[in-house]
Design a protein around this motif. Structure first.
Motif, PDB file in Angstrom:
ATOM      1  N   SER A  23       0.834  -1.187   0.000  1.00 40.78           N
ATOM      2  CA  SER A  23       0.000   0.000   0.000  1.00 40.78           C
ATOM      3  C   SER A  23       0.874   1.243   0.000  1.00 40.78           C
ATOM      4  CB  SER A  23      -0.911   0.001   1.230  1.00 40.78           C
ATOM      5  OG  SER A  23      -0.147   0.204   2.396  1.00 40.78           O
ATOM      6  N   LEU A  24       0.253   2.381  -0.293  1.00 41.97           N
ATOM      7  CA  LEU A  24       0.980   3.644  -0.265  1.00 41.97           C
ATOM      8  C   LEU A  24       1.517   3.926   1.126  1.00 41.97           C
ATOM      9  CD1 LEU A  24       1.821   6.124  -1.910  1.00 41.97           C
ATOM     10  CD2 LEU A  24      -0.341   7.202  -1.258  1.00 41.97           C
ATOM     11  N   GLY A  25       0.742   3.534   2.158  1.00 40.09           N
ATOM     12  CA  GLY A  25       1.206   3.737   3.526  1.00 40.09           C
ATOM     13  C   GLY A  25       2.482   2.976   3.822  1.00 40.09           C
ATOM     14  N   VAL A  72       5.391   4.716   2.092  1.00 38.75           N
ATOM     15  CA  VAL A  72       5.860   5.906   2.805  1.00 38.75           C
ATOM     16  C   VAL A  72       6.745   5.499   3.978  1.00 38.75           C
ATOM     17  CG1 VAL A  72       5.143   7.870   4.203  1.00 38.75           C
ATOM     18  CG2 VAL A  72       3.917   7.330   2.095  1.00 38.75           C
ATOM     19  N   ASP A  87      -4.522  13.878  -6.185  1.00 36.92           N
ATOM     20  CA  ASP A  87      -4.424  13.560  -4.757  1.00 36.92           C
ATOM     21  C   ASP A  87      -3.301  12.555  -4.503  1.00 36.92           C
ATOM     22  OD1 ASP A  87      -6.577  15.230  -4.231  1.00 36.92           O
ATOM     23  OD2 ASP A  87      -8.047  13.604  -4.365  1.00 36.92           O
ATOM     24  N   THR A  88      -3.187  11.569  -5.393  1.00 34.19           N
ATOM     25  CA  THR A  88      -2.106  10.591  -5.260  1.00 34.19           C
ATOM     26  C   THR A  88      -0.752  11.257  -5.430  1.00 34.19           C
ATOM     27  OG1 THR A  88      -3.530   8.813  -6.085  1.00 34.19           O
ATOM     28  CG2 THR A  88      -1.146   8.445  -6.182  1.00 34.19           C
ATOM     29  N   GLU A 112      -0.029  14.345  -4.791  1.00 35.62           N
ATOM     30  CA  GLU A 112       0.217  15.150  -3.589  1.00 35.62           C
ATOM     31  C   GLU A 112       0.729  14.275  -2.446  1.00 35.62           C
ATOM     32  OE1 GLU A 112       0.632  18.566  -1.421  1.00 35.62           O
ATOM     33  OE2 GLU A 112      -0.026  18.476  -3.520  1.00 35.62           O
ATOM     34  N   LYS A 113       0.183  13.057  -2.317  1.00 34.49           N
ATOM     35  CA  LYS A 113       0.662  12.146  -1.274  1.00 34.49           C
ATOM     36  C   LYS A 113       2.113  11.747  -1.517  1.00 34.49           C
ATOM     37  CE  LYS A 113      -3.904  10.272  -0.193  1.00 34.49           C
ATOM     38  NZ  LYS A 113      -4.807   9.102  -0.305  1.00 34.49           N
ATOM     39  N   MET A 114       2.482  11.615  -2.789  1.00 32.98           N
ATOM     40  CA  MET A 114       3.876  11.302  -3.106  1.00 32.98           C
ATOM     41  C   MET A 114       4.796  12.454  -2.723  1.00 32.98           C
ATOM     42  SD  MET A 114       3.577   9.340  -6.756  1.00 32.98           S
ATOM     43  CE  MET A 114       3.000   7.641  -6.844  1.00 32.98           C
ATOM     44  N   GLU A 173       4.206  14.649  -0.330  1.00 34.11           N
ATOM     45  CA  GLU A 173       4.270  14.651   1.131  1.00 34.11           C
ATOM     46  C   GLU A 173       5.184  13.542   1.641  1.00 34.11           C
ATOM     47  OE1 GLU A 173       0.188  14.322   2.187  1.00 34.11           O
ATOM     48  OE2 GLU A 173      -0.287  16.411   1.657  1.00 34.11           O
ATOM     49  N   ALA A 174       5.155  12.371   0.965  1.00 35.89           N
ATOM     50  CA  ALA A 174       6.028  11.267   1.353  1.00 35.89           C
ATOM     51  C   ALA A 174       7.489  11.631   1.124  1.00 35.89           C
ATOM     52  CB  ALA A 174       5.668  10.012   0.560  1.00 35.89           C
ATOM     53  N   HIS A 193       5.430  23.621  -2.078  1.00 34.90           N
ATOM     54  CA  HIS A 193       6.524  22.855  -1.478  1.00 34.90           C
ATOM     55  C   HIS A 193       7.868  23.415  -1.967  1.00 34.90           C
ATOM     56  CE1 HIS A 193       3.538  19.794  -0.271  1.00 34.90           C
ATOM     57  NE2 HIS A 193       3.008  20.000  -1.471  1.00 34.90           N
TER      58      HIS A 193
END
Length: 287
Positions: free
Chosen positions: A80-82, A85, A125-126, A128-130, A132-133, A227
Motif C-alpha cells: 500500500s501507499l502507507g 511511505v 491527490d495521489t 500530492e501524497k507522493m 508529502e512522502a 513545497h
C-alpha cells in the motif's frame, strides 16, 4: 554499461543471472555513487546479496547492490501507499522517482476491465501524497515520471478492436462502458459526467496517456509553490517512446530503450541535483 557523451559520470550494472541485456536492464541497480535514489512505484526491502526471487516475480537473477544498505522495490500489487511511505522514511533517499498512471487506464468490456475510476479522478491527490512522502523522507529531489506512450496498433484481438472503437468515440462502446461503471459505483461516489470522462479519456491509448501527462505538468507547476523546499520536476521519458520502441501484443512498455531512458534520467539528476563535490555516482533502480 558505460555512459557515452558529455555527462561526467558512468553507469555500471551488477551481474544479473546470465548477464546484462536490454530486458534485464529494467531491473538493474545502477550506481553513479554517494546518493541514494529510490524509484517509488514498485517494494520489498532486501539486503545485499539476496536473490531477486525473494522480493517478487518482476525481477530475475541475483542482485547485489554495490554498497549502501541494499535496495527497496515497490510492488504495486502487495504494498500500500502507507507501507511505501514508511519504507521511504526508513531508507531516507536523497532523490525519489515516482510513477503512477498506466495502471489507471482501461479498455472496459474489451479485456481490460479495471475499477480505477476513483484513483483516476483523484490522480492529483495521489501525486500530492507522493510529494508529502518525499518531504517526510527528507528527500531533496522528486521526479514525477510521465505515463508511457501507448501504441494501440501493437495490440491484438479484443484489445485492438476495443481501442479502435474508443479512439473514434463510438457511442455504443462509450455507453456500454458508462453502464458497466454506473452499476459498480453509487452516484454518491462518482457522478455521471465523471464516469463518461473516464470512459472517454481514461482509455489505455495515447490519448489517455497524454491526458494524464497534461494533468501531471499542471500539478507540478502548482505544487512547486506549495513545497518550495523540494526540487520537483517531471521526468518525461514519454517523448523518447514511439510505436517503434515497443513490441507486438504489448504497445505500452518500452524496455528496448531502457538504457536511453536511464541516460535521460541521469541528465535530469545532473541538472537538478548537481555533481560538484559528490562522488558522481548513484544507486538507481530502473523498473
Amino acid at each position: 554499461v558505460q555512459a557515452t557523451g558529455q555527462s561526467p559520470y558512468s553507469m555500471t550494472v551488477p551481474e544479473m543471472g546470465g548477464g546484462m541485456t536490454a530486458s534485464t536492464a529494467r531491473a538493474a541497480i545502477m550506481k553513479f555513487g554517494g546518493i541514494k535514489v529510490q524509484r517509488f512505484g514498485f517494494v520489498r526491502k532486501f539486503k545485499k546479496g539476496r536473490s531477486a526471487h525473494d522480493v517478487g516475480p518482476s525481477l530475475t537473477g541475483p542482485i547485489t547492490p554495490m554498497g549502501g544498505d541494499g535496495a527497496i522495490f515497490f510492488n504495486r500489487i502487495s504494498t500500500s501507499l502507507g507501507n511505501a511511505v514508511d519504507n521511504l522514511v526508513d531508507f531516507k533517499p536523497d532523490i525519489i522517482i515516482a510513477n503512477v498512471g498506466l495502471h489507471l487506464l482501461h479498455l472496459q468490456n474489451f479485456g481490460r476491465e479495471v475499477d480505477n475510476i476513483v484513483p483516476w479522478l483523484g490522480y492529483e491527490d495521489t501525486l500530492e501524497k507522493m510529494v508529502e512522502a518525499a518531504e517526510a523522507a527528507g528527500a531533496e529531489v522528486l521526479l514525477l515520471k510521465t505515463t508511457n506512450f501507448v501504441c494501440p496498433m501493437k495490440y491484438s484481438g479484443s484489445w485492438l478492436r476495443g481501442s479502435m472503437l474508443y479512439a473514434k468515440d463510438d457511442m455504443e462502446t462509450l455507453n456500454n462502458c458508462f453502464m458497466s461503471y454506473r452499476k459498480t459505483f453509487p452516484t454518491t461516489v462518482v457522478g455521471d459526467a465523471d464516469i463518461m470522462d473516464y470512459c472517454k479519456y481514461g482509455v489505455i491509448d495515447n490519448r489517455g496517456s497524454n491526458r494524464l501527462n497534461q494533468r501531471l505538468y499542471r500539478f507540478v507547476e502548482n505544487a512547486r509553490g506549495r513545497h518550495p523546499s523540494l526540487k520537483m520536476a517531471v521526468y518525461n521519458d514519454h517523448d523518447l517512446q514511439s510505436c517503434e520502441t515497443t513490441v507486438a501484443k504489448d504497445g505500452r512498455h518500452h524496455h528496448p530503450i531502457n538504457l536511453a531512458r536511464a541516460r535521460l534520467l541521469g541528465n535530469y539528476l545532473d541538472c537538478l541535483y548537481g555533481w560538484d563535490g559528490l562522488h558522481k555516482k548513484v544507486e538507481l533502480d530502473i523498473a
